[in-house]
Scaffold this motif. Structure first.
Motif, PDB file in Angstrom:
ATOM      1  N   LYS A  61     -60.032 -41.648   4.981  1.00 54.02           N
ATOM      2  CA  LYS A  61     -58.694 -41.963   4.494  1.00 54.02           C
ATOM      3  C   LYS A  61     -57.745 -40.868   4.962  1.00 54.02           C
ATOM      4  O   LYS A  61     -58.138 -39.698   5.067  1.00 54.02           O
ATOM      5  CB  LYS A  61     -58.686 -42.051   2.972  1.00 54.02           C
ATOM      6  N   PRO A  62     -56.494 -41.214   5.234  1.00 44.66           N
ATOM      7  CA  PRO A  62     -55.559 -40.197   5.728  1.00 44.66           C
ATOM      8  C   PRO A  62     -55.234 -39.153   4.655  1.00 44.66           C
ATOM      9  O   PRO A  62     -55.229 -39.452   3.460  1.00 44.66           O
ATOM     10  CB  PRO A  62     -54.315 -41.005   6.095  1.00 44.66           C
ATOM     11  N   ARG A  63     -55.008 -37.954   5.125  1.00 42.26           N
ATOM     12  CA  ARG A  63     -54.598 -36.851   4.258  1.00 42.26           C
ATOM     13  C   ARG A  63     -53.176 -36.459   4.640  1.00 42.26           C
ATOM     14  O   ARG A  63     -52.761 -36.670   5.775  1.00 42.26           O
ATOM     15  CB  ARG A  63     -55.540 -35.658   4.416  1.00 42.26           C
ATOM     16  N   THR A  64     -52.470 -35.875   3.719  1.00 47.36           N
ATOM     17  CA  THR A  64     -51.105 -35.458   4.003  1.00 47.36           C
ATOM     18  C   THR A  64     -51.041 -33.939   4.102  1.00 47.36           C
ATOM     19  O   THR A  64     -51.834 -33.223   3.480  1.00 47.36           O
ATOM     20  CB  THR A  64     -50.135 -35.954   2.910  1.00 47.36           C
ATOM     21  N   PHE A  90     -56.779 -36.387  15.025  1.00 47.48           N
ATOM     22  CA  PHE A  90     -57.255 -35.915  13.729  1.00 47.48           C
ATOM     23  C   PHE A  90     -57.351 -34.403  13.799  1.00 47.48           C
ATOM     24  O   PHE A  90     -57.269 -33.814  14.873  1.00 47.48           O
ATOM     25  CB  PHE A  90     -58.573 -36.576  13.316  1.00 47.48           C
ATOM     26  N   LEU A  91     -57.478 -33.759  12.646  1.00 51.37           N
ATOM     27  CA  LEU A  91     -57.562 -32.302  12.589  1.00 51.37           C
ATOM     28  C   LEU A  91     -58.980 -31.859  12.283  1.00 51.37           C
ATOM     29  O   LEU A  91     -59.730 -32.550  11.594  1.00 51.37           O
ATOM     30  CB  LEU A  91     -56.625 -31.745  11.512  1.00 51.37           C
ATOM     31  N   VAL A  92     -59.314 -30.669  12.783  1.00 51.37           N
ATOM     32  CA  VAL A  92     -60.621 -30.055  12.609  1.00 51.37           C
ATOM     33  C   VAL A  92     -60.392 -28.618  12.138  1.00 51.37           C
ATOM     34  O   VAL A  92     -59.725 -27.853  12.830  1.00 51.37           O
ATOM     35  CB  VAL A  92     -61.387 -30.045  13.955  1.00 51.37           C
ATOM     36  N   VAL A  93     -60.893 -28.283  10.965  1.00 52.91           N
ATOM     37  CA  VAL A  93     -60.820 -26.908  10.460  1.00 52.91           C
ATOM     38  C   VAL A  93     -62.230 -26.340  10.503  1.00 52.91           C
ATOM     39  O   VAL A  93     -63.155 -26.929   9.942  1.00 52.91           O
ATOM     40  CB  VAL A  93     -60.245 -26.852   9.037  1.00 52.91           C
ATOM     41  N   VAL A  94     -62.401 -25.192  11.177  1.00 50.43           N
ATOM     42  CA  VAL A  94     -63.728 -24.610  11.395  1.00 50.43           C
ATOM     43  C   VAL A  94     -63.724 -23.103  11.186  1.00 50.43           C
ATOM     44  O   VAL A  94     -62.672 -22.457  11.202  1.00 50.43           O
ATOM     45  CB  VAL A  94     -64.236 -24.898  12.830  1.00 50.43           C
ATOM     46  N   ALA A  95     -64.926 -22.573  11.011  1.00 53.31           N
ATOM     47  CA  ALA A  95     -65.181 -21.129  11.024  1.00 53.31           C
ATOM     48  C   ALA A  95     -66.559 -20.944  11.641  1.00 53.31           C
ATOM     49  O   ALA A  95     -67.415 -21.830  11.575  1.00 53.31           O
ATOM     50  CB  ALA A  95     -65.128 -20.540   9.616  1.00 53.31           C
ATOM     51  N   ARG A 107     -59.955 -21.602  11.551  1.00 57.51           N
ATOM     52  CA  ARG A 107     -59.100 -22.074  12.643  1.00 57.51           C
ATOM     53  C   ARG A 107     -58.940 -23.576  12.495  1.00 57.51           C
ATOM     54  O   ARG A 107     -59.847 -24.259  12.025  1.00 57.51           O
ATOM     55  CB  ARG A 107     -59.699 -21.751  14.002  1.00 57.51           C
ATOM     56  N   CYS A 108     -57.796 -24.086  12.916  1.00 60.28           N
ATOM     57  CA  CYS A 108     -57.507 -25.508  12.812  1.00 60.28           C
ATOM     58  C   CYS A 108     -57.114 -26.034  14.188  1.00 60.28           C
ATOM     59  O   CYS A 108     -56.275 -25.435  14.871  1.00 60.28           O
ATOM     60  CB  CYS A 108     -56.371 -25.751  11.816  1.00 60.28           C
ATOM     61  N   PHE A 109     -57.720 -27.156  14.594  1.00 63.38           N
ATOM     62  CA  PHE A 109     -57.453 -27.773  15.889  1.00 63.38           C
ATOM     63  C   PHE A 109     -57.003 -29.216  15.688  1.00 63.38           C
ATOM     64  O   PHE A 109     -57.511 -29.914  14.814  1.00 63.38           O
ATOM     65  CB  PHE A 109     -58.725 -27.784  16.749  1.00 63.38           C
ATOM     66  N   ARG A 110     -56.067 -29.654  16.534  1.00 63.64           N
ATOM     67  CA  ARG A 110     -55.627 -31.046  16.568  1.00 63.64           C
ATOM     68  C   ARG A 110     -56.188 -31.689  17.834  1.00 63.64           C
ATOM     69  O   ARG A 110     -56.006 -31.176  18.934  1.00 63.64           O
ATOM     70  CB  ARG A 110     -54.104 -31.149  16.595  1.00 63.64           C
ATOM     71  N   LEU A 128     -63.605 -34.398   7.221  1.00 64.35           N
ATOM     72  CA  LEU A 128     -62.691 -35.095   8.127  1.00 64.35           C
ATOM     73  C   LEU A 128     -61.246 -35.088   7.641  1.00 64.35           C
ATOM     74  O   LEU A 128     -60.980 -35.305   6.455  1.00 64.35           O
ATOM     75  CB  LEU A 128     -63.121 -36.555   8.282  1.00 64.35           C
ATOM     76  N   ILE A 129     -60.338 -34.858   8.586  1.00 62.76           N
ATOM     77  CA  ILE A 129     -58.912 -34.889   8.274  1.00 62.76           C
ATOM     78  C   ILE A 129     -58.252 -35.926   9.171  1.00 62.76           C
ATOM     79  O   ILE A 129     -57.777 -35.633  10.280  1.00 62.76           O
ATOM     80  CB  ILE A 129     -58.241 -33.508   8.463  1.00 62.76           C
TER      81      ILE A 129
END
Length: 162
Positions: A61-64, A90-95, A107-110, A128-129
């Motif tokens: 589901k989409p996030r804002t 979509f966005l990916v937040v990783v460490a 870090r956050c990637f689009r 998932l974002i």
């Protein structure tokens, strides 16, 4: 803390796993020239302790935005790959894999909509974002014995902002 969104590319994402995309990938023609094979796009690692590959579809589901990053998870026994089934960013937040991450480690990637990601075993990531609309993903991960999901809280106020 505001988490800056970076454009996803292979070099920047390498410490966390693989970018799954046709552009820049090794490829060749197959099936008498009626298909192009984009070969060996990710290192799928699921064999630890008798694991087996799972092929799944996740519907996100989409996030804002702004979006608070209050937790991270990892899969210590396997990689986990996400490939969008529709051409949507979509966005990916990783460490990095290893010790419990802090806000400064994130870090956050689009993605550009035609890229997927394969998290290396142990890589910390946020769920998932999806953006703007519901989105389906083909997901390859591990089934089998053993605990393969750890979750940790992230201290402080960390927000992904556009």
């Amino acid at each position: 803390m505001k988490l800056k969104i970076e454009q996803l590319d292979r070099g920047a994402f390498a410490p966390f796993g693989d970018v799954i995309a046709c552009d820049g990938s090794r490829h060749y023609q197959i099936n008498d020239g009626f298909a192009e094979r984009y070969h060996d796009l990710a290192k799928v690692d699921i064999a630890a302790d008798g694991g087996r590959p799972l092929i799944n579809i996740f519907r996100a589901k989409p996030r804002t935005l702004p979006l608070q990053i209050a937790m991270m998870e990892r899969h210590p026994l396997s990689s986990q790959a996400f490939m969008p089934l529709m051409p949507r960013a979509f966005l990916v937040v990783v460490a990095a894999a290893g010790t419990v991450p802090t806000a400064e480690d994130l870090r956050c990637f689009r993605t550009h909509g035609l890229q997927g990601v394969n998290y290396a075993p142990g890589t910390w990531h946020f769920p998932l974002i999806a953006l703007e609309t519901e989105q389906d993903f083909l997901v390859v991960d591990r089934g089998g014995p053993g605990r393969n999901c750890d979750e940790v809280a992230i201290a402080g106020d960390v927000f992904v902002v556009d």
